[in-house]
Motif scaffolding. Structure first.
Motif, mmCIF file in Angstrom:
data_model
loop_
_atom_site.group_PDB
_atom_site.id
_atom_site.type_symbol
_atom_site.label_atom_id
_atom_site.label_comp_id
_atom_site.label_asym_id
_atom_site.label_seq_id
_atom_site.Cartn_x
_atom_site.Cartn_y
_atom_site.Cartn_z
ATOM 1 N N ASP B 125 0.824 -1.210 0.000
ATOM 2 C CA ASP B 125 0.000 0.000 0.000
ATOM 3 C C ASP B 125 0.856 1.257 0.000
ATOM 4 N N ASN B 126 2.062 1.143 -0.514
ATOM 5 C CA ASN B 126 2.982 2.256 -0.391
ATOM 6 C C ASN B 126 3.361 2.829 -1.756
ATOM 7 N N ALA B 127 2.984 4.087 -1.968
ATOM 8 C CA ALA B 127 3.255 4.716 -3.259
ATOM 9 C C ALA B 127 4.738 4.956 -3.473
ATOM 10 N N ALA B 128 5.530 4.876 -2.392
ATOM 11 C CA ALA B 128 6.966 5.113 -2.538
ATOM 12 C C ALA B 128 7.679 3.884 -3.104
ATOM 13 N N TYR B 129 7.000 2.735 -3.117
ATOM 14 C CA TYR B 129 7.576 1.550 -3.750
ATOM 15 C C TYR B 129 7.333 1.667 -5.247
ATOM 16 N N LEU B 130 8.387 1.769 -6.032
ATOM 17 C CA LEU B 130 8.228 1.972 -7.469
ATOM 18 C C LEU B 130 8.442 0.673 -8.237
ATOM 19 N N PRO B 131 7.355 0.111 -8.798
ATOM 20 C CA PRO B 131 7.524 -1.129 -9.562
ATOM 21 C C PRO B 131 8.542 -0.960 -10.693
ATOM 22 N N GLN B 132 8.658 0.270 -11.206
ATOM 23 C CA GLN B 132 9.593 0.511 -12.327
ATOM 24 C C GLN B 132 11.043 0.182 -11.966
ATOM 25 N N MET B 133 11.323 0.056 -10.665
ATOM 26 C CA MET B 133 12.692 -0.250 -10.241
ATOM 27 C C MET B 133 12.915 -1.746 -10.034
ATOM 28 N N ALA B 134 11.838 -2.531 -10.099
ATOM 29 C CA ALA B 134 11.959 -3.954 -9.795
ATOM 30 C C ALA B 134 12.910 -4.637 -10.769
ATOM 31 N N GLY B 135 13.814 -5.414 -10.219
ATOM 32 C CA GLY B 135 14.734 -6.190 -11.038
ATOM 33 C C GLY B 135 15.885 -5.388 -11.607
ATOM 34 N N PHE B 136 15.977 -4.119 -11.251
ATOM 35 C CA PHE B 136 17.052 -3.289 -11.793
ATOM 36 C C PHE B 136 18.037 -2.953 -10.685
ATOM 37 N N THR B 137 19.327 -3.069 -10.983
ATOM 38 C CA THR B 137 20.346 -2.661 -10.016
ATOM 39 C C THR B 137 21.030 -1.409 -10.539
ATOM 40 N N PRO B 138 21.004 -0.317 -9.763
ATOM 41 C CA PRO B 138 21.619 0.917 -10.246
ATOM 42 C C PRO B 138 23.127 0.762 -10.395
#
Lengths: 315, 479, 279
Positions: B125-138
């Protein structure tokens, strides 16, 4: 450097130059008005408004009746006048904030201080008694910014864009003053040779801070042709059109050297400068002073536009 | 030296209860006593004029008149001993390592959720969790290149973490300018007391960011740019300051576009690729293609270039999930889970109002507690029980009942005090401390000191600059 | 079965493009039920900026429109070998947790329509998701009749339900919304379908997948009342159409030739899906 920063620095110095020139114009108008009857004084103030392109805006606000205090308050500080000196100083500061990383702390502080000081001085209506102090402050602040720039800025593209902005604006302002006053300089009128004309000529010189230089060069001889030649073609006088184009030529050449390429703007600048070099004052009067100025303003405007395009000031 | 008594017994960082000066402040006190009367006050006025002229201001949202306001600066330094700092930095280092490991885990296998240590609900329930970052390592594996850890103190050795700032922590320019100002005003003081340097922060920041260049970077020096929302942003001064000090370009969204597979900036010589972008724009505004489609502050397509390895974004998008106040209460578990160690720096005790028992307790004790919105910041939308009226408490209680999971509660801490300079002499005021932490693949770099915020009103516990707080120079003594 | 696909999307702009980006999810991946033998994307009026795998595992290609172009054509072509797996595409993979597919989106937010659609299914959903999904699929087909031209890409599941008609995308959205309302993770699939006797098609296809413990993701094509077989090729998945759209035209700024309302951007699709003999 960023195109947006070049735009910011260019306009920062255009606004500062315009604010300073506007103050000089008001000063000349004020002096003139003091020596005339009220009808002629109004006429003088009206020509100040016309020179600044503010006549219609002023009329919308105050009607056609023109008094000195109304005019200089409108030009200096009226909130409804987006081209007021105060608004220009504000825009200069906004641009300086935007290019904060491109200018030295000294330049930024000089601009910021100008804004704080003038905002304070222009917070209430300016009386005739205070006018001179205000105008002095505008000039002094502009000088301070220029001084800070000369003394602290690295000579690179940022500096060149600042100088180019100043020169483009100054040429424009001198040409506009000449345009509004051109009839004063026409030979047909000069034949009259009255003392009034002398005052008028003197006033044109004062509006561009050229009265002393001109007198020194011409030993007190006032003649309209001489004045026009001085303001248009004399490369020694820093507000003359020819001087401004020399300045442009120098700084644009330095820019081309730094970047390793010239742009279309260089060609336009060169054309303009060669044109000025070919001209004599006789030829200008033959063509018509008003027509000449019209052509010059158009050329100057085209140059400014081309610079903004060539160096990607905006997307 | 005169000193008002605080309203409640708080730890006074300068004075022992019997009025003698603590060792940390000994050198400062000797200097202070030698100053002529009125010297400090005169210097205070000078400092304000200096800040105005240099334009060190912040913009207040919603303030009608004041486009730019000064954050009041107090000339009495806040002093931390070398020993205290060593312990603090160990704790900060540990916490920041855990935060980065936590973020990597959240955007990959979520082992901590699988292990039942953090409830799935907090992410779901957290808008700060961005699915767009899933599986990506900066690039370099770094999520939070810059972190600000807000610390409060209640006793000699009692430092606690009040809040983590893992999105775009601000205030570092005040840390630097406060030191500059102190050195300009009292140069001789620094010859008497040996204080650890902070002025190389921008250089360290630049180095730290450059160490995180993306895969597409080729050359010898990565191009770093600071992305600002523009001159009307409250922290614009800081954005310009940092860009200037780092020798980086200060860019706005309109200066950037996707070009040649990179994010490039529009320069007077053409489009030039940017390798690392230190963005001071919130996630939601970063990319209209991926997030808020109406944003004009960001760069369309930057997330695509990011995932393709064409640019480094600092801090990484989606780091806000780690400094969320609901997550905060799990930080002790998070630190232990990823470091295998007990947390060195404790949290402030926190009641999660989403839990029925905690809620009941909080509702019964509102008058003694501080209640915060889970997603709020800057001291807005919070209740400070002890200073609130019955009516305010009743109104807040209704809000709390309506959405308990939107709130956490903490005890009203008796924050430590440091004297400020007032008309009547020195007077103790409550403070907190925000050290600034840089993270790169080479390690964690903590600048000694940080930003001390001080509540200027007597007895007040609110130190936020937007709510009338001031700042102090923060000294870490050299051994 | 071996399917040959040729899919061209053309945008005709109202004037020369100043700038613009398009995000393409036009590259099928080899997975259970499909093996990509050859695939290629060609652009006319646009250049490829970057390619990457997104959070759903879709291959994304970002292209930028060529300044001055008045039209852009994106053409995807290739060969895919398919196998009938009765709709089962397998275990959940990737780093997005399953709960992500159980959360509503703007296009799939449940309202009264979805509430009515799932009436009486809550208990069944708790112990037999597969059977529940089949029932749901039938109910959606009855509630939203296939009828093109009444909805568009922005139509929500609820709006399609109250209109009572829509296209495959709407039916998929309704099914997804309903499944999620019952606590079943569901997702949108965009792709291609071989239609007997129809070589050219006007649009790509879209359907839904629900997650069933033990089986993994299972597809349901409401429009054809079937679980996808070897006539289907999966291109991309996401929470709804917006995540999985094959071409997403974005931030297109044009300098309109004439400023009348008639000068709007136009899109045309030329798609052929044919069965070819295997090698």
């Amino acid at each position: 450097m960023l195109g947006r920063s070049a735009n910011g620095i260019f306009w920062l110095f255009r606004y500062l130059e315009r604010a300073e020139n506007t103050a000089r114009l008001i000063e000349a108008g004020f002096r003139m008005a003091l020596t005339r009857d009220s009808g002629a004084a109004s006429e003088e103030w009206r020509s100040v408004l016309v020179t600044l392109g503010l006549h219609a805006a002023f009329a919308a606000r105050h009607g056609e009746d023109v008094t000195g205090a109304q005019v200089f308050n409108f030009v200096l500080r009226d909130r409804d006048n987006p081209a007021s000196v105060l608004a220009m100083i504000e825009m200069a500061r906004t641009n300086a904030r935007m290019v904060r990383t491109g200018i030295t702390r000294e330049v930024w502080e000089a601009v910021n201080e100008s804004w704080m000081k003038l905002k304070d001085m222009l917070a209430r209506p300016v009386t005739e008694a205070r006018l001179r102090d205000v105008l002095d402050a505008v000039r002094r602040q502009a000088t301070q910014v220029r001084g800070a720039m000369e003394g602290t800025m690295l000579r690179n593209d940022i500096y060149y864009f600042a100088r180019i902005g100043t020169a483009v604006e100054r040429a424009d302002n001198t040409a506009r003053i000449l345009d509004v006053k051109y009839y004063v300089l026409l030979p047909s009128l000069s034949a009259v040779g009255s003392s009034l004309d002398n005052v008028q000529w003197d006033n044109v010189l004062r509006a561009v801070a050229g009265e002393r230089a001109y007198r020194w060069l011409n030993a007190g001889q006032m003649d309209p042709r001489g004045i026009a030649r001085f303001l248009i073609l004399d490369e020694r006088f820093p507000r003359a059109l020819a001087f401004c184009y020399d300045e442009l030529s120098t700084n644009m050449a330095l820019l081309a050297r730094e970047y390793g390429f010239e742009t279309e703007a260089h060609a336009i600048q060169r054309q303009g400068q060669e044109w000025l070099a070919r001209l004599t004052i006789e030829a200008i009067f033959e063509q018509g002073l008003h027509q000449f100025i019209g052509e010059f303003l158009a050329c100057n405007h085209r140059l400014a536009q081309q610079i903004q395009r060539d160096y990607r000031f905006v997307e | 030296m005169t000193s008002e008594l605080p309203a409640e017994p708080s730890y006074d960082e300068m004075l022992e209860p019997d009025g003698t000066v603590r060792p940390a402040y000994e050198g400062y006190r000797r200097w202070l006593e030698a100053q002529p009367a009125g010297h400090l006050r005169r210097k205070g006025v000078e400092a304000e004029a200096f800040f105005r002229r240099t334009g060190i201001t912040f913009n207040v949202y919603g303030a009608a008149d004041a486009e730019e306001r000064l954050i009041p600066f107090d000339p009495v330094p806040r002093i931390i001993t070398a020993t205290q700092w060593r312990k603090l930095s160990r704790g900060i280092d540990q916490r920041v390592r855990a935060i980065n490991a936590f973020l990597h885990d959240l955007y990959h296998r979520q082992e901590i959720v699988r292990a039942g240590r953090v409830p799935e609900r907090l992410l779901r329930d957290n808008a700060a969790y961005l699915p767009q970052m899933a599986g990506f390592t900066p690039p370099g594996g770094v999520y939070t290149h810059i972190v600000g850890i807000d610390l409060v103190r209640t006793g000699e050795d009692d430092f606690m973490v009040l809040e983590d700032n893992a999105r775009t922590p601000s205030g570092v320019s005040y840390m630097l300018e406060n030191r500059e100002t102190m050195m300009a005003m009292f140069p001789e003081l620094f010859t008497r007391v040996r204080v650890r340097e902070v002025s190389d922060y921008p250089r360290r920041l630049a180095r730290s960011l450059a160490a995180c260049a993306p895969a597409a970077f080729a050359g010898d020096k990565p191009t770093v740019a600071v992305l600002t929302p523009g001159i009307y942003n409250s922290a614009y001064f800081e954005h310009a300051f940092l860009a200037d000090q780092m020798g980086a370009e200060l860019v706005e969204g309109s200066d950037l576009k996707v070009e040649g597979g990179r994010v490039a900036m529009r320069t007077t010589r053409g489009w030039q690729p940017v390798d690392v972008i230190y963005r001071r724009v919130d996630d939601d505004f970063l990319d209209p293609l991926s997030f808020n489609p109406s944003s004009v502050l960001g760069v369309a397509g930057i997330m695509d270039v990011y995932r393709a390895g064409g640019i480094t974004i600092a801090n990484a998008p989606g780091t806000g999930i780690s400094d969320d106040k609901a997550i905060y209460s799990f930080m002790p578990e998070i630190v232990e889970f990823y470091t295998g160690e007990k947390p060195i720096l404790p949290n402030v005790p926190t009641w999660r109002c989403s839990e029925p028992d905690a809620l009941a307790y909080v509702l019964d004790n509102l008058a003694d507690l501080v209640v915060k919105e889970v997603h709020g910041s800057g001291g807005y939308g919070m209740l400070i029980g002890p200073t609130s009226s019955k009516r305010e408490i009743a109104a807040f209680s209704a809000k709390l009942r309506a959405r308990p999971d939107n709130y956490i509660a903490q005890p009203t801490l008796s924050l430590s005090t440091v004297p400020i300079f007032t008309r009547a002499g020195l007077a103790p005021r409550h403070v907190d401390l925000r050290p600034f932490v840089l993270v790169s693949p080479h390690g964690i770099d903590i600048t000694p000191g940080g930003l001390t915020r001080v509540a200027l009103k007597k007895g007040s516990l609110v130190v936020n600059s937007s709510q009338g707080g001031g700042t102090k120079d923060s000294w870490v003594l050299d051994d | 079965m071996r399917l040959s696909i040729d899919h061209a999307t053309t945008y005709q702009f109202a004037g020369p493009v100043r700038q613009g980006l398009q995000r393409l999810r036009l590259t099928p991946a080899t997975a259970r039920g499909q093996t990509v033998i050859a695939w290629d994307i060609a652009c006319d009026g646009a250049v490829v900026e970057v390619g990457f795998d997104d959070e759903y595992g879709n291959r994304v290609t970002l292209v930028s429109l060529t300044p001055g172009a008045e039209a852009v054509t994106i053409r995807a072509q290739g060969l895919v070998e398919t196998r009938d797996e009765a709709g089962v595409t397998g275990r959940h993979a990737g780093y997005l947790p399953l709960w992500h597919f159980a959360r509503e989106t703007a296009l799939t937010a449940p309202g009264v329509g979805v509430g009515a659609l799932i009436a009486g299914l809550a208990e069944g959903a708790a112990h037999d998701r597969l059977a529940t999904l089949h029932v749901l699929s039938d109910r959606v087909a009855a509630a939203v009749t296939y009828a093109p031209g009444h909805t568009d890409v922005a139509t929500t599941a609820e709006a399609a339900l109250s209109a009572g008609r829509g296209v495959c995308q709407d039916q998929a959205h309704v099914l997804i919304a309903a499944a999620r309302a019952l606590g079943i993770p569901a997702r949108y699939v965009s792709g291609y379908l071989l239609i007997d006797g129809r070589e050219t098609q006007e649009a790509g296809h879209g359907w839904a997948e629900g997650h069933v413990d033990g089986l993994g993701w299972v597809g349901f094509d409401v429009a054809n009342a079937i679980c996808p077989d070897d006539r289907y090729v999966r291109l991309a998945v996401g929470r709804d159409y917006l995540d999985a759209a094959p071409v997403k035209g974005l931030t297109t700024a044009v300098s309109p030739k004439d400023r009348t309302a008639a000068a709007r951007d136009r899109m045309a699709i030329a798609l052929s899906v044919t069965a070819v003999s295997g090698a």
